[in-house]
Every structure is written in C-alpha cells, then in structure tokens.
Design a protein around this motif. Structure first.
Motif, PDB file in Angstrom:
ATOM      1  N   ILE A 106       0.829  -1.209   0.000  1.00  0.00           N
ATOM      2  CA  ILE A 106       0.000   0.000   0.000  1.00  0.00           C
ATOM      3  C   ILE A 106       0.859   1.253   0.000  1.00  0.00           C
ATOM      4  CG2 ILE A 106      -1.643   1.328   1.395  1.00  0.00           C
ATOM      5  CD1 ILE A 106      -3.069  -1.324   1.950  1.00  0.00           C
ATOM      6  N   ASN A 107       1.936   1.262   0.776  1.00  0.00           N
ATOM      7  CA  ASN A 107       2.837   2.411   0.810  1.00  0.00           C
ATOM      8  C   ASN A 107       3.428   2.666  -0.583  1.00  0.00           C
ATOM      9  OD1 ASN A 107       4.267   4.451   2.447  1.00  0.00           O
ATOM     10  ND2 ASN A 107       6.073   3.293   1.867  1.00  0.00           N
ATOM     11  N   LYS A 108       3.815   1.610  -1.268  1.00  0.00           N
ATOM     12  CA  LYS A 108       4.372   1.749  -2.620  1.00  0.00           C
ATOM     13  C   LYS A 108       3.340   2.342  -3.576  1.00  0.00           C
ATOM     14  CE  LYS A 108       6.493  -0.871  -6.350  1.00  0.00           C
ATOM     15  NZ  LYS A 108       6.964  -2.180  -6.801  1.00  0.00           N
ATOM     16  N   LEU A 109       2.114   1.861  -3.502  1.00  0.00           N
ATOM     17  CA  LEU A 109       1.037   2.383  -4.347  1.00  0.00           C
ATOM     18  C   LEU A 109       0.815   3.869  -4.057  1.00  0.00           C
ATOM     19  CD1 LEU A 109      -1.377   1.973  -6.299  1.00  0.00           C
ATOM     20  CD2 LEU A 109      -2.725   1.326  -4.300  1.00  0.00           C
ATOM     21  N   ASN A 134      14.359   4.646  12.452  1.00  0.00           N
ATOM     22  CA  ASN A 134      13.116   3.974  12.066  1.00  0.00           C
ATOM     23  C   ASN A 134      13.423   3.054  10.879  1.00  0.00           C
ATOM     24  OD1 ASN A 134      10.557   3.169  11.329  1.00  0.00           O
ATOM     25  ND2 ASN A 134       9.655   5.205  11.486  1.00  0.00           N
ATOM     26  N   ASP A 135      14.051   1.927  11.197  1.00  0.00           N
ATOM     27  CA  ASP A 135      14.541   1.011  10.161  1.00  0.00           C
ATOM     28  C   ASP A 135      13.456   0.551   9.194  1.00  0.00           C
ATOM     29  OD1 ASP A 135      17.160   1.120  11.148  1.00  0.00           O
ATOM     30  OD2 ASP A 135      16.806  -0.556  12.520  1.00  0.00           O
ATOM     31  N   ALA A 136      12.262   0.261   9.705  1.00  0.00           N
ATOM     32  CA  ALA A 136      11.176  -0.221   8.833  1.00  0.00           C
ATOM     33  C   ALA A 136      10.807   0.844   7.803  1.00  0.00           C
ATOM     34  CB  ALA A 136       9.962  -0.618   9.659  1.00  0.00           C
ATOM     35  N   ALA A 137      10.692   2.081   8.239  1.00  0.00           N
ATOM     36  CA  ALA A 137      10.332   3.162   7.315  1.00  0.00           C
ATOM     37  C   ALA A 137      11.467   3.420   6.325  1.00  0.00           C
ATOM     38  CB  ALA A 137       9.990   4.428   8.091  1.00  0.00           C
ATOM     39  N   VAL A 138      12.702   3.448   6.823  1.00  0.00           N
ATOM     40  CA  VAL A 138      13.848   3.678   5.933  1.00  0.00           C
ATOM     41  C   VAL A 138      13.870   2.614   4.835  1.00  0.00           C
ATOM     42  CG1 VAL A 138      16.379   3.673   5.784  1.00  0.00           C
ATOM     43  CG2 VAL A 138      15.242   4.909   7.647  1.00  0.00           C
ATOM     44  N   LYS A 139      13.694   1.366   5.207  1.00  0.00           N
ATOM     45  CA  LYS A 139      13.702   0.274   4.216  1.00  0.00           C
ATOM     46  C   LYS A 139      12.548   0.421   3.225  1.00  0.00           C
ATOM     47  CE  LYS A 139      16.054  -3.039   7.143  1.00  0.00           C
ATOM     48  NZ  LYS A 139      15.936  -4.168   8.055  1.00  0.00           N
ATOM     49  N   ALA A 140      11.380   0.802   3.712  1.00  0.00           N
ATOM     50  CA  ALA A 140      10.224   0.973   2.829  1.00  0.00           C
ATOM     51  C   ALA A 140      10.494   2.062   1.790  1.00  0.00           C
ATOM     52  CB  ALA A 140       8.976   1.307   3.644  1.00  0.00           C
ATOM     53  N   TYR A 141      11.106   3.159   2.215  1.00  0.00           N
ATOM     54  CA  TYR A 141      11.400   4.249   1.273  1.00  0.00           C
ATOM     55  C   TYR A 141      12.526   3.871   0.320  1.00  0.00           C
ATOM     56  CZ  TYR A 141       8.343   6.960   4.270  1.00  0.00           C
ATOM     57  OH  TYR A 141       7.261   7.400   4.981  1.00  0.00           O
ATOM     58  N   GLU A 142      13.509   3.138   0.806  1.00  0.00           N
ATOM     59  CA  GLU A 142      14.581   2.686  -0.081  1.00  0.00           C
ATOM     60  C   GLU A 142      14.041   1.740  -1.156  1.00  0.00           C
ATOM     61  OE1 GLU A 142      18.505   3.085   2.801  1.00  0.00           O
ATOM     62  OE2 GLU A 142      17.435   1.172   2.793  1.00  0.00           O
ATOM     63  N   LYS A 143      13.049   0.931  -0.809  1.00  0.00           N
ATOM     64  CA  LYS A 143      12.451   0.003  -1.776  1.00  0.00           C
ATOM     65  C   LYS A 143      11.796   0.718  -2.949  1.00  0.00           C
ATOM     66  CE  LYS A 143      10.167  -3.708  -0.218  1.00  0.00           C
ATOM     67  NZ  LYS A 143       9.302  -4.530   0.661  1.00  0.00           N
ATOM     68  N   VAL A 144      11.371   1.980  -2.736  1.00  0.00           N
ATOM     69  CA  VAL A 144      10.721   2.729  -3.819  1.00  0.00           C
ATOM     70  C   VAL A 144      11.638   3.799  -4.397  1.00  0.00           C
ATOM     71  CG1 VAL A 144       8.354   2.210  -3.108  1.00  0.00           C
ATOM     72  CG2 VAL A 144       9.503   4.245  -2.187  1.00  0.00           C
ATOM     73  N   GLY A 145      12.948   3.678  -4.129  1.00  0.00           N
ATOM     74  CA  GLY A 145      13.920   4.510  -4.827  1.00  0.00           C
ATOM     75  C   GLY A 145      14.570   5.644  -4.058  1.00  0.00           C
ATOM     76  N   PHE A 146      14.184   5.868  -2.813  1.00  0.00           N
ATOM     77  CA  PHE A 146      14.801   6.951  -2.047  1.00  0.00           C
ATOM     78  C   PHE A 146      16.178   6.534  -1.551  1.00  0.00           C
ATOM     79  CE2 PHE A 146      10.421   8.256  -1.948  1.00  0.00           C
ATOM     80  CZ  PHE A 146      10.487   9.643  -1.970  1.00  0.00           C
ATOM     81  N   LYS A 147      17.066   7.531  -1.444  1.00  0.00           N
ATOM     82  CA  LYS A 147      18.402   7.316  -0.900  1.00  0.00           C
ATOM     83  C   LYS A 147      18.650   8.340   0.200  1.00  0.00           C
ATOM     84  CE  LYS A 147      20.602   5.669  -5.174  1.00  0.00           C
ATOM     85  NZ  LYS A 147      19.605   4.961  -5.697  1.00  0.00           N
ATOM     86  N   LYS A 148      19.436   7.948   1.192  1.00  0.00           N
ATOM     87  CA  LYS A 148      19.757   8.860   2.292  1.00  0.00           C
ATOM     88  C   LYS A 148      20.574  10.035   1.752  1.00  0.00           C
ATOM     89  CE  LYS A 148      19.721   5.148   5.619  1.00  0.00           C
ATOM     90  NZ  LYS A 148      20.521   4.184   6.353  1.00  0.00           N
ATOM     91  N   LEU A 149      20.279  11.237   2.286  1.00  0.00           N
ATOM     92  CA  LEU A 149      20.955  12.433   1.817  1.00  0.00           C
ATOM     93  C   LEU A 149      21.632  13.193   2.958  1.00  0.00           C
ATOM     94  CD1 LEU A 149      21.483  14.471  -0.520  1.00  0.00           C
ATOM     95  CD2 LEU A 149      19.307  15.539   0.086  1.00  0.00           C
ATOM     96  N   LEU A 150      20.949  13.356   4.064  1.00  0.00           N
ATOM     97  CA  LEU A 150      21.435  14.195   5.147  1.00  0.00           C
ATOM     98  C   LEU A 150      20.923  13.642   6.465  1.00  0.00           C
ATOM     99  CD1 LEU A 150      22.732  17.059   5.817  1.00  0.00           C
ATOM    100  CD2 LEU A 150      20.411  17.931   5.710  1.00  0.00           C
ATOM    101  N   THR A 151      21.726  13.713   7.492  1.00  0.00           N
ATOM    102  CA  THR A 151      21.291  13.298   8.821  1.00  0.00           C
ATOM    103  C   THR A 151      21.273  14.513   9.728  1.00  0.00           C
ATOM    104  OG1 THR A 151      22.212  11.079   8.578  1.00  0.00           O
ATOM    105  CG2 THR A 151      21.842  11.846  10.819  1.00  0.00           C
ATOM    106  N   THR A 152      20.154  14.758  10.377  1.00  0.00           N
ATOM    107  CA  THR A 152      20.058  15.832  11.364  1.00  0.00           C
ATOM    108  C   THR A 152      20.497  15.262  12.700  1.00  0.00           C
ATOM    109  OG1 THR A 152      18.205  16.825  10.196  1.00  0.00           O
ATOM    110  CG2 THR A 152      18.480  17.439  12.508  1.00  0.00           C
ATOM    111  N   MET A 153      21.360  15.990  13.397  1.00  0.00           N
ATOM    112  CA  MET A 153      21.843  15.516  14.689  1.00  0.00           C
ATOM    113  C   MET A 153      21.424  16.505  15.763  1.00  0.00           C
ATOM    114  SD  MET A 153      25.564  14.124  13.470  1.00  0.00           S
ATOM    115  CE  MET A 153      25.869  13.206  14.965  1.00  0.00           C
ATOM    116  N   ARG A 154      21.330  16.014  17.003  1.00  0.00           N
ATOM    117  CA  ARG A 154      20.955  16.874  18.123  1.00  0.00           C
ATOM    118  C   ARG A 154      21.754  16.479  19.349  1.00  0.00           C
ATOM    119  NH1 ARG A 154      18.102  14.499  22.072  1.00  0.00           N
ATOM    120  NH2 ARG A 154      17.421  16.469  22.938  1.00  0.00           N
ATOM    121  N   CYS A 155      21.765  17.372  20.312  1.00  0.00           N
ATOM    122  CA  CYS A 155      22.464  17.128  21.563  1.00  0.00           C
ATOM    123  C   CYS A 155      21.756  17.891  22.671  1.00  0.00           C
ATOM    124  CB  CYS A 155      23.916  17.600  21.432  1.00  0.00           C
ATOM    125  SG  CYS A 155      24.894  17.394  22.915  1.00  0.00           S
TER     126      CYS A 155
END
Length: 158
Positions: A106-109, A134-155
């Motif tokens: 469904i997410n892919k659709l 959020n490994d499940a979400a990251v994997k779902a987005y990678e499956k439809v072509g997204f790639k990691k671009l930037l990581t926001t960090m906090r302290c």
C-alpha cells in the motif's frame, strides 16, 4: 489479511476525511515518539490538515480498501534552496498506513500516485524526512527509490 488489488483505490482527501486523518495523525505521532525525545506529551498536530486539503500546492491522498481509509500521505511543492540545481521539489509527508495493512504494497502504491502528481507539475526532485533509527520506514522508502541524503543531529546540553 489477503488484499485484492481490485478492492484498493486512491483518491484525493476531502473535508469529510478530516476525522479519520486526525486519528491517523495521532497514530503517526505515537509511532514516532520512540525516535524523537523532543516531542511534547499529549496530542501533537504536525500539520493543519484542513489547510493542506485546500492548498493548491499540496495533494493529500487517501488509500481505501473496501471503501475504508487505510492509509494516507501528501505531496507538496516546495521551493529549493538558492544553491540547489532545481528551483522546486516535491516533498512527501504524513505517510501512514494502518498497522494491519502494512507490508502489503500500500505504501508503494501511495508513493507512486504521489510521484505522478509531482511529475504532473513538471517536477522531478522528490524528498521526505524519516527518523534515522526507524529502520522499517527507511527500508520501505529505499524500496521505492529513495536514498539517504542528510542526517540531522541533536544534543541535549543541559
């Protein structure tokens, strides 16, 4: 649960969908709390859903299974930074699928339909934000072509 593709449809959200979308938004917030210690307690409204439904630069889509809304997401046309190659990009947000319908395509659709809307505006750059852990979400987005671009960090420096 077996899903027949014939029983699934995508459509634009309407004002009549606001109660269900409001519930989805709170479920999304609860799912994201473990990944973000800075979120306030209680109800949080990341977006004004009514305004997004009415915005010409935004398309909120819902996914229905047997006439019941089981997922949603939006695409929004945004201005890029002055130093980026493109002037505009599509931004995806409010990506949510009811837990019992996850892992069924469904997410892919939904993303494919949102991509088509963005492409119809003449835009080929598409972005979204996802919590790094959020490994499940990251994997779902990678499956439809997204790639990691930037990581926001906090302290927390207290």
């Amino acid at each position: 649960m077996e899903i027949n593709k014939i029983d699934i449809s995508t459509r634009y959200a309407t004002h009549a969908d606001l109660p269900k979308l409001g519930k989805f938004l709170q479920m999304l917030v609860e799912a994201e709390r473990p990944f973000n210690p800075t979120l306030k307690d209680g109800e949080i409204f990341y977006y004004d859903l009514k305004t997004l439904i009415e915005d010409e630069q935004t398309a909120i889509l819902v996914i229905e299974f047997n006439a019941e809304i089981v997922g949603c997401g939006y695409a929004q046309i945004r201005s890029a930074k002055a130093y980026e190659r493109h002037e505009l990009f599509g931004y995806l947000g409010f990506m949510f699928v009811s837990p019992e319908f996850r892992g069924k395509g469904i997410n892919k659709l939904l993303i494919n339909d949102l991509k088509q809307w963005v492409l119809s505006k003449g835009i080929t750059e598409l972005r979204l934000d996802v919590y790094h852990d959020n490994d499940a979400a990251v994997k779902a987005y990678e499956k439809v072509g997204f790639k990691k671009l930037l990581t926001t960090m906090r302290c927390d420096i207290s």
